[in-house]
Design an enzyme around this catalytic site. Structure first.
Site, PDB file in Angstrom:
ATOM      1  N   GLU A 106      94.466  88.355  -4.148  1.00  0.00           N
ATOM      2  CA  GLU A 106      95.665  87.979  -3.410  1.00  0.00           C
ATOM      3  C   GLU A 106      95.458  88.411  -1.974  1.00  0.00           C
ATOM      4  O   GLU A 106      94.920  89.490  -1.716  1.00  0.00           O
ATOM      5  CB  GLU A 106      96.900  88.696  -3.975  1.00  0.00           C
ATOM      6  CG  GLU A 106      97.236  88.281  -5.372  1.00  0.00           C
ATOM      7  CD  GLU A 106      98.230  89.221  -6.035  1.00  0.00           C
ATOM      8  OE1 GLU A 106      98.530  90.289  -5.465  1.00  0.00           O
ATOM      9  OE2 GLU A 106      98.687  88.898  -7.133  1.00  0.00           O
ATOM     10  N   TYR A 118      87.284  84.922   2.807  1.00  0.00           N
ATOM     11  CA  TYR A 118      87.260  84.563   1.388  1.00  0.00           C
ATOM     12  C   TYR A 118      86.844  83.107   1.196  1.00  0.00           C
ATOM     13  O   TYR A 118      86.031  82.807   0.313  1.00  0.00           O
ATOM     14  CB  TYR A 118      88.615  84.849   0.741  1.00  0.00           C
ATOM     15  CG  TYR A 118      89.028  86.296   0.852  1.00  0.00           C
ATOM     16  CD1 TYR A 118      88.104  87.335   0.716  1.00  0.00           C
ATOM     17  CD2 TYR A 118      90.341  86.647   1.117  1.00  0.00           C
ATOM     18  CE1 TYR A 118      88.481  88.663   0.832  1.00  0.00           C
ATOM     19  CE2 TYR A 118      90.727  87.971   1.226  1.00  0.00           C
ATOM     20  CZ  TYR A 118      89.796  88.979   1.086  1.00  0.00           C
ATOM     21  OH  TYR A 118      90.169  90.292   1.199  1.00  0.00           O
TER      22      TYR A 118
END
Length: 155
Positions: A106, A118
């Site tokens: 998250e 990411y």
């Protein structure tokens, strides 16, 4: 840059970075201590000149199909130097070594730098949790990385 497994002796340094990096929603000392002691995860510290300048953790029960990046944080002066990527890759490798086939994390919707990192490592957005981060009312972006080989990173 030197990565090593975090121990309870690193808790003070980790908590200082945690509170500086996440001032409104830092993990508690109790929660972080439990994470460091858990057999279901691995935390790494980035050490420079005998000082912890970053840390990251993955929760991955051996043999389970999925794993979660719990947290990554660096001193502000160390950001943008590749250290976060190195930490992330080490955590991905740990999840893969433990047998995970999918890796989740998250990230705050107001953190485009982390999101870009990411994505560059193969994570894709799969969902959002509205107003997840409190008290800031910031959405959580849930991201997934396929560790099965196709579409996943082999770095």
């Amino acid at each position: 840059m030197s990565l090593r497994t975090a121990t309870g002796d690193d808790l003070d340094a980790i908590m200082a970075l945690e509170q500086a990096s996440f001032p409104t929603d830092a993990w508690s000392r109790t929660a972080m201590s439990a994470e460091l002691a858990s057999p279901h995860g691995r935390y790494l510290v980035d050490v420079e000149d005998d000082r912890v300048v970053g840390y990251g953790g993955v929760r991955s029960v051996r043999g389970a199909d999925d794993a979660d990046i719990q947290t990554i944080a660096l001193e502000p002066s160390r950001r943008g130097t590749g250290r976060g990527r190195t930490l992330l890759r080490a955590l991905i490798a740990e999840a893969r070594d433990r047998g995970a086939r999918e890796l989740f994390l998250e990230v705050r919707a107001d953190n485009p730098v982390a999101q870009a990192l990411y994505v560059s490592e193969g994570f894709v957005e799969i969902a959002r949790r509205p107003r997840y981060y409190q008290p800031d009312d910031v959405d959580a972006i849930i991201m997934q990385l396929n560790l099965r080989g196709e579409g996943g990173t082999d770095r």
